[in-house]
Design a protein around this motif. Structure first.
Motif, PDB file in Angstrom:
ATOM      1  N   HIS A 141      -7.526  -1.448   0.799  1.00 21.25           N
ATOM      2  CA  HIS A 141      -7.040  -0.675  -0.353  1.00 21.25           C
ATOM      3  C   HIS A 141      -7.109   0.799   0.007  1.00 21.25           C
ATOM      4  O   HIS A 141      -8.136   1.270   0.483  1.00 21.25           O
ATOM      5  CB  HIS A 141      -7.896  -0.960  -1.586  1.00 21.25           C
ATOM      6  N   ARG A 142      -6.030   1.516  -0.193  1.00 22.47           N
ATOM      7  CA  ARG A 142      -5.982   2.932   0.176  1.00 22.47           C
ATOM      8  C   ARG A 142      -6.058   3.818  -1.057  1.00 22.47           C
ATOM      9  O   ARG A 142      -5.496   3.504  -2.106  1.00 22.47           O
ATOM     10  CB  ARG A 142      -4.686   3.256   0.916  1.00 22.47           C
ATOM     11  N   THR A 143      -6.756   4.931  -0.912  1.00 21.70           N
ATOM     12  CA  THR A 143      -6.665   6.036  -1.853  1.00 21.70           C
ATOM     13  C   THR A 143      -6.444   7.292  -1.021  1.00 21.70           C
ATOM     14  O   THR A 143      -7.024   7.445   0.057  1.00 21.70           O
ATOM     15  CB  THR A 143      -7.953   6.198  -2.679  1.00 21.70           C
ATOM     16  N   TRP A 144      -5.608   8.184  -1.509  1.00 19.69           N
ATOM     17  CA  TRP A 144      -5.269   9.363  -0.715  1.00 19.69           C
ATOM     18  C   TRP A 144      -6.509  10.195  -0.409  1.00 19.69           C
ATOM     19  O   TRP A 144      -6.665  10.757   0.679  1.00 19.69           O
ATOM     20  CB  TRP A 144      -4.223  10.203  -1.443  1.00 19.69           C
ATOM     21  N   ASN A 145      -7.461  10.284  -1.366  1.00 11.40           N
ATOM     22  CA  ASN A 145      -8.656  11.101  -1.118  1.00 11.40           C
ATOM     23  C   ASN A 145      -9.504  10.532   0.005  1.00 11.40           C
ATOM     24  O   ASN A 145     -10.080  11.276   0.809  1.00 11.40           O
ATOM     25  CB  ASN A 145      -9.489  11.205  -2.399  1.00 11.40           C
ATOM     26  N   ASP A 146      -9.623   9.211   0.072  1.00  9.11           N
ATOM     27  CA  ASP A 146     -10.458   8.589   1.098  1.00  9.11           C
ATOM     28  C   ASP A 146      -9.819   8.627   2.477  1.00  9.11           C
ATOM     29  O   ASP A 146     -10.490   8.325   3.472  1.00  9.11           O
ATOM     30  CB  ASP A 146     -10.757   7.128   0.729  1.00  9.11           C
ATOM     31  N   ASP A 147      -8.547   8.959   2.559  1.00 13.04           N
ATOM     32  CA  ASP A 147      -7.851   8.943   3.839  1.00 13.04           C
ATOM     33  C   ASP A 147      -7.972  10.256   4.602  1.00 13.04           C
ATOM     34  O   ASP A 147      -7.354  10.420   5.656  1.00 13.04           O
ATOM     35  CB  ASP A 147      -6.366   8.620   3.625  1.00 13.04           C
ATOM     36  N   THR A 170      -1.122   0.958  -1.587  1.00 12.06           N
ATOM     37  CA  THR A 170      -2.495   1.018  -1.081  1.00 12.06           C
ATOM     38  C   THR A 170      -3.048  -0.355  -0.732  1.00 12.06           C
ATOM     39  O   THR A 170      -4.219  -0.477  -0.370  1.00 12.06           O
ATOM     40  CB  THR A 170      -3.411   1.674  -2.128  1.00 12.06           C
ATOM     41  N   THR A 171      -2.231  -1.383  -0.850  1.00 12.18           N
ATOM     42  CA  THR A 171      -2.621  -2.741  -0.483  1.00 12.18           C
ATOM     43  C   THR A 171      -1.668  -3.257   0.595  1.00 12.18           C
ATOM     44  O   THR A 171      -0.536  -2.775   0.713  1.00 12.18           O
ATOM     45  CB  THR A 171      -2.583  -3.678  -1.700  1.00 12.18           C
ATOM     46  N   SER A 214       4.512   0.165   7.139  1.00  9.83           N
ATOM     47  CA  SER A 214       3.498   0.023   6.095  1.00  9.83           C
ATOM     48  C   SER A 214       2.334   0.954   6.377  1.00  9.83           C
ATOM     49  O   SER A 214       1.946   1.166   7.528  1.00  9.83           O
ATOM     50  CB  SER A 214       2.994  -1.431   6.023  1.00  9.83           C
ATOM     51  N   LEU A 215       1.752   1.509   5.308  1.00 13.07           N
ATOM     52  CA  LEU A 215       0.573   2.353   5.454  1.00 13.07           C
ATOM     53  C   LEU A 215      -0.720   1.548   5.409  1.00 13.07           C
ATOM     54  O   LEU A 215      -1.730   1.967   5.959  1.00 13.07           O
ATOM     55  CB  LEU A 215       0.536   3.414   4.339  1.00 13.07           C
ATOM     56  N   ALA A 216      -0.704   0.400   4.749  1.00  5.91           N
ATOM     57  CA  ALA A 216      -1.934  -0.377   4.553  1.00  5.91           C
ATOM     58  C   ALA A 216      -1.954  -1.675   5.346  1.00  5.91           C
ATOM     59  O   ALA A 216      -2.801  -2.530   5.110  1.00  5.91           O
ATOM     60  CB  ALA A 216      -2.119  -0.667   3.062  1.00  5.91           C
TER      61      ALA A 216
END
Length: 234
Positions: free
Chosen positions: A45-51, A165-166, A191-193
């Motif tokens: 799972h992606r969040t922009w802040n955590d990346d 984010t998935t 894909s980003l995730a």
């Protein structure tokens, strides 16, 4: 460049990960400091802040946000590489002059110059840049995402960029393949995730190239058709 051993927790494959180096505005090469011995984290799972991770230049002391180090395992799993926490602020060395430079990530193929991804639109632009590098002509990005979810069109090609984010699901693979089939063109999926296992398996059966992108904007192949595309080009 710093290198650490990384084991994929899914397929147990071992990798030697080398952290990417970025240019500080002062011109010095800058990279996150990797945390040796810590297990890599699977990204589901992606969040922009955590990346993003804070990195300080060792020459001028400037602190900037850079993409968090990631590795895409050939099994399709996307891994986040642990980094050392940033120490307390220290005064910059005297006398450095800051020269603005473009923030582009290093890449083992010098002919390709990636762009940093900060937004979903950046991800589409980075994929379009990569397709142009592969040799596709007349690469055009959709201004607004159509119902078909085709983000990029080029001569003989359509492409989708999944910025969710998935992990990308099998339905996205099949929809892109059907759209490409109906238009008598090739299809490429970014894909980003990463990809769900059944999505990757379905893409292998359909011969659809799959790429995963980290926030440096550097696509990495995750299946055989993608490897073949890189070898042959458009």
């Amino acid at each position: 460049m710093e290198s650490v051993p990384v084991r994929c927790p899914v397929c147990r494959r071992d990798h030697a990960y080398i952290t990417p180096v970025y240019p500080c505005p002062c011109g010095a090469p800058t990279a996150p400091r990797l945390l040796r011995g810590a297990p890599a984290e699977r990204i589901t799972h992606r969040t922009w802040n955590d990346d993003w991770v804070a990195v300080r230049c060792t020459v001028c002391g400037r602190r900037d946000q850079w993409p968090y180090p990631e590795l895409c395992c050939p099994c399709g799993t996307v891994l986040r590489i642990p980094v050392r926490p940033l120490a307390a602020s220290a005064p910059p060395p005297p006398g450095p002059s800051h020269i603005p430079l473009p923030r582009t990530a290093a890449h083992p193929r010098p002919a390709f110059r990636p762009m940093t991804i900060r937004t979903a639109r950046d991800a589409v632009a980075a994929a379009a840049l990569y397709l142009s590098w592969l040799g596709y002509r007349e690469v055009v990005q959709a201004r607004e995402r159509p119902a078909s979810r085709i983000d990029i069109r080029a001569t003989g090609l359509i492409s989708q960029v999944d910025t969710a984010t998935t992990p990308t699901v099998v339905r996205d693979v099949e929809c892109l393949w059907l759209n490409a089939l109906n238009a008598s063109v090739a299809g490429v999926l970014f894909s980003l995730a990463g990809y769900a296992p059944d999505a990757r398996q379905r893409a292998d059966g359909l011969g659809l190239p799959l790429f995963v992108m980290d926030l440096t904007g550097t696509p990495q192949p995750v299946n055989g058709p993608a490897d073949e595309l890189i070898s042959t080009g458009a």
